[in-house]
Design a protein around this motif. Structure first.
Motif, PDB file in Angstrom:
ATOM      1  N   VAL A 151      13.275  17.576  22.576  1.00  0.00           N
ATOM      2  CA  VAL A 151      13.702  18.563  21.899  1.00  0.00           C
ATOM      3  C   VAL A 151      14.041  17.827  20.667  1.00  0.00           C
ATOM      4  O   VAL A 151      14.885  16.860  20.623  1.00  0.00           O
ATOM      5  N   GLY A 152      13.818  18.526  19.332  1.00  0.00           N
ATOM      6  CA  GLY A 152      14.066  18.077  18.221  1.00  0.00           C
ATOM      7  C   GLY A 152      13.048  17.598  17.400  1.00  0.00           C
ATOM      8  O   GLY A 152      12.817  17.417  16.437  1.00  0.00           O
ATOM      9  N   ASP A 153      12.061  17.174  18.398  1.00  0.00           N
ATOM     10  CA  ASP A 153      10.970  16.133  17.537  1.00  0.00           C
ATOM     11  C   ASP A 153       9.938  17.417  16.953  1.00  0.00           C
ATOM     12  O   ASP A 153       9.814  18.519  17.507  1.00  0.00           O
ATOM     13  N   PHE A 154       9.159  16.842  16.077  1.00  0.00           N
ATOM     14  CA  PHE A 154       8.139  17.586  15.236  1.00  0.00           C
ATOM     15  C   PHE A 154       6.764  17.349  15.912  1.00  0.00           C
ATOM     16  O   PHE A 154       6.458  16.138  16.441  1.00  0.00           O
ATOM     17  N   ILE A 155       6.064  18.451  16.149  1.00  0.00           N
ATOM     18  CA  ILE A 155       4.800  18.219  16.570  1.00  0.00           C
ATOM     19  C   ILE A 155       3.957  18.209  15.395  1.00  0.00           C
ATOM     20  O   ILE A 155       3.715  19.290  14.569  1.00  0.00           O
ATOM     21  N   TYR A 203       0.718  -1.253   0.086  1.00  0.00           N
ATOM     22  CA  TYR A 203       0.188  -0.012  -0.080  1.00  0.00           C
ATOM     23  C   TYR A 203       0.807   1.105  -0.039  1.00  0.00           C
ATOM     24  O   TYR A 203       2.128   1.146   0.659  1.00  0.00           O
ATOM     25  N   ARG A 204       0.474   2.335  -0.657  1.00  0.00           N
ATOM     26  CA  ARG A 204       1.172   3.731  -0.540  1.00  0.00           C
ATOM     27  C   ARG A 204       0.254   4.508   0.345  1.00  0.00           C
ATOM     28  O   ARG A 204      -0.891   4.636   0.053  1.00  0.00           O
ATOM     29  N   LYS A 205       1.071   5.229   0.999  1.00  0.00           N
ATOM     30  CA  LYS A 205       0.327   6.413   1.692  1.00  0.00           C
ATOM     31  C   LYS A 205      -0.126   7.484   0.935  1.00  0.00           C
ATOM     32  O   LYS A 205       0.540   7.732  -0.079  1.00  0.00           O
ATOM     33  N   LYS A 206      -1.459   7.735   1.084  1.00  0.00           N
ATOM     34  CA  LYS A 206      -2.174   8.934   0.578  1.00  0.00           C
ATOM     35  C   LYS A 206      -1.304  10.291   0.879  1.00  0.00           C
ATOM     36  O   LYS A 206      -0.942  10.320   1.762  1.00  0.00           O
ATOM     37  N   PRO A 207      -1.183  11.003  -0.187  1.00  0.00           N
ATOM     38  CA  PRO A 207      -0.373  12.343  -0.261  1.00  0.00           C
ATOM     39  C   PRO A 207      -1.409  13.309   0.556  1.00  0.00           C
ATOM     40  O   PRO A 207      -2.538  13.494   0.183  1.00  0.00           O
ATOM     41  N   VAL A 208      -1.019  13.513   1.793  1.00  0.00           N
ATOM     42  CA  VAL A 208      -1.692  14.425   2.704  1.00  0.00           C
ATOM     43  C   VAL A 208      -0.649  15.445   2.856  1.00  0.00           C
ATOM     44  O   VAL A 208       0.228  15.419   3.498  1.00  0.00           O
ATOM     45  N   VAL A 209      -1.194  16.888   3.099  1.00  0.00           N
ATOM     46  CA  VAL A 209      -0.493  17.980   3.536  1.00  0.00           C
ATOM     47  C   VAL A 209      -0.724  18.249   4.975  1.00  0.00           C
ATOM     48  O   VAL A 209      -1.604  18.247   5.486  1.00  0.00           O
ATOM     49  N   ILE A 210       0.311  18.358   5.780  1.00  0.00           N
ATOM     50  CA  ILE A 210       0.211  18.212   6.980  1.00  0.00           C
ATOM     51  C   ILE A 210       0.712  19.506   7.705  1.00  0.00           C
ATOM     52  O   ILE A 210       1.565  20.121   7.098  1.00  0.00           O
ATOM     53  N   GLU A 211       0.344  19.971   8.820  1.00  0.00           N
ATOM     54  CA  GLU A 211       1.148  21.189   9.507  1.00  0.00           C
ATOM     55  C   GLU A 211       2.062  20.371  10.607  1.00  0.00           C
ATOM     56  O   GLU A 211       1.434  19.607  11.137  1.00  0.00           O
ATOM     57  N   ALA A 212       3.046  21.361  10.851  1.00  0.00           N
ATOM     58  CA  ALA A 212       3.758  20.748  12.012  1.00  0.00           C
ATOM     59  C   ALA A 212       4.886  21.784  12.211  1.00  0.00           C
ATOM     60  O   ALA A 212       5.273  22.710  11.840  1.00  0.00           O
ATOM     61  N   VAL A 213       5.247  21.677  13.687  1.00  0.00           N
ATOM     62  CA  VAL A 213       6.127  22.575  14.170  1.00  0.00           C
ATOM     63  C   VAL A 213       7.404  21.701  15.080  1.00  0.00           C
ATOM     64  O   VAL A 213       6.891  20.923  15.589  1.00  0.00           O
ATOM     65  N   GLN A 214       8.436  22.151  14.961  1.00  0.00           N
ATOM     66  CA  GLN A 214       9.689  21.497  15.397  1.00  0.00           C
ATOM     67  C   GLN A 214       9.600  22.408  16.805  1.00  0.00           C
ATOM     68  O   GLN A 214       9.717  23.163  17.088  1.00  0.00           O
ATOM     69  N   PHE A 215       9.911  21.457  17.877  1.00  0.00           N
ATOM     70  CA  PHE A 215      10.002  21.606  19.280  1.00  0.00           C
ATOM     71  C   PHE A 215      11.767  21.777  19.505  1.00  0.00           C
ATOM     72  O   PHE A 215      12.380  20.906  19.685  1.00  0.00           O
ATOM     73  N   THR A 216      11.879  23.254  19.859  1.00  0.00           N
ATOM     74  CA  THR A 216      13.341  23.528  20.282  1.00  0.00           C
ATOM     75  C   THR A 216      13.209  24.259  21.592  1.00  0.00           C
ATOM     76  O   THR A 216      12.079  24.706  21.887  1.00  0.00           O
ATOM     77  N   ASP A 217      14.139  24.223  22.407  1.00  0.00           N
ATOM     78  CA  ASP A 217      14.098  24.633  23.479  1.00  0.00           C
ATOM     79  C   ASP A 217      15.281  25.820  23.607  1.00  0.00           C
ATOM     80  O   ASP A 217      16.048  26.230  24.460  1.00  0.00           O
TER      81      ASP A 217
END
Length: 87
Positions: A59-63, A3-17
């Motif tokens: 720290v470094g993870d994307f939300i 199976y192929r993942k459907k193309p979906v546009v997501i929003e994300a912010v990277q957690f930096t401290d």
């Protein structure tokens, strides 16, 4: 089967401290009053309520904001393999 993942546009912010501005940006993104836990000063985390329960973002993870408006953390290496910048 494969199976192929459907193309979906997501929003994300990277957690930096590195500044209070980053935490404010995350709070606005998630529309939530986030707190950074410094229980272990060398590795601060944010606790996030997800559909699967409470998860920790380091720290470094994307939300990521999911397709149903839910939020969850994603490790940077997985994020880089799964997502690319969209217009």
């Amino acid at each position: 089967m494969k199976y192929r993942k459907k193309p979906v546009v997501i929003e994300a912010v990277q957690f930096t401290d590195d500044s209070a501005d980053t935490i404010i940006a995350l709070q606005e993104f998630m529309q939530s009053d986030l707190r950074v836990s410094y229980e272990k000063p060398e590795s601060p985390v944010i606790k996030i309520e997800t559909l699967e329960g409470v998860m920790e973002a380091s720290v470094g993870d994307f939300i990521i904001k999911g397709v149903n408006g839910e939020f969850y953390p994603c490790k940077p290496d997985i994020f880089e393999k799964t997502y690319e910048a969209a217009e």
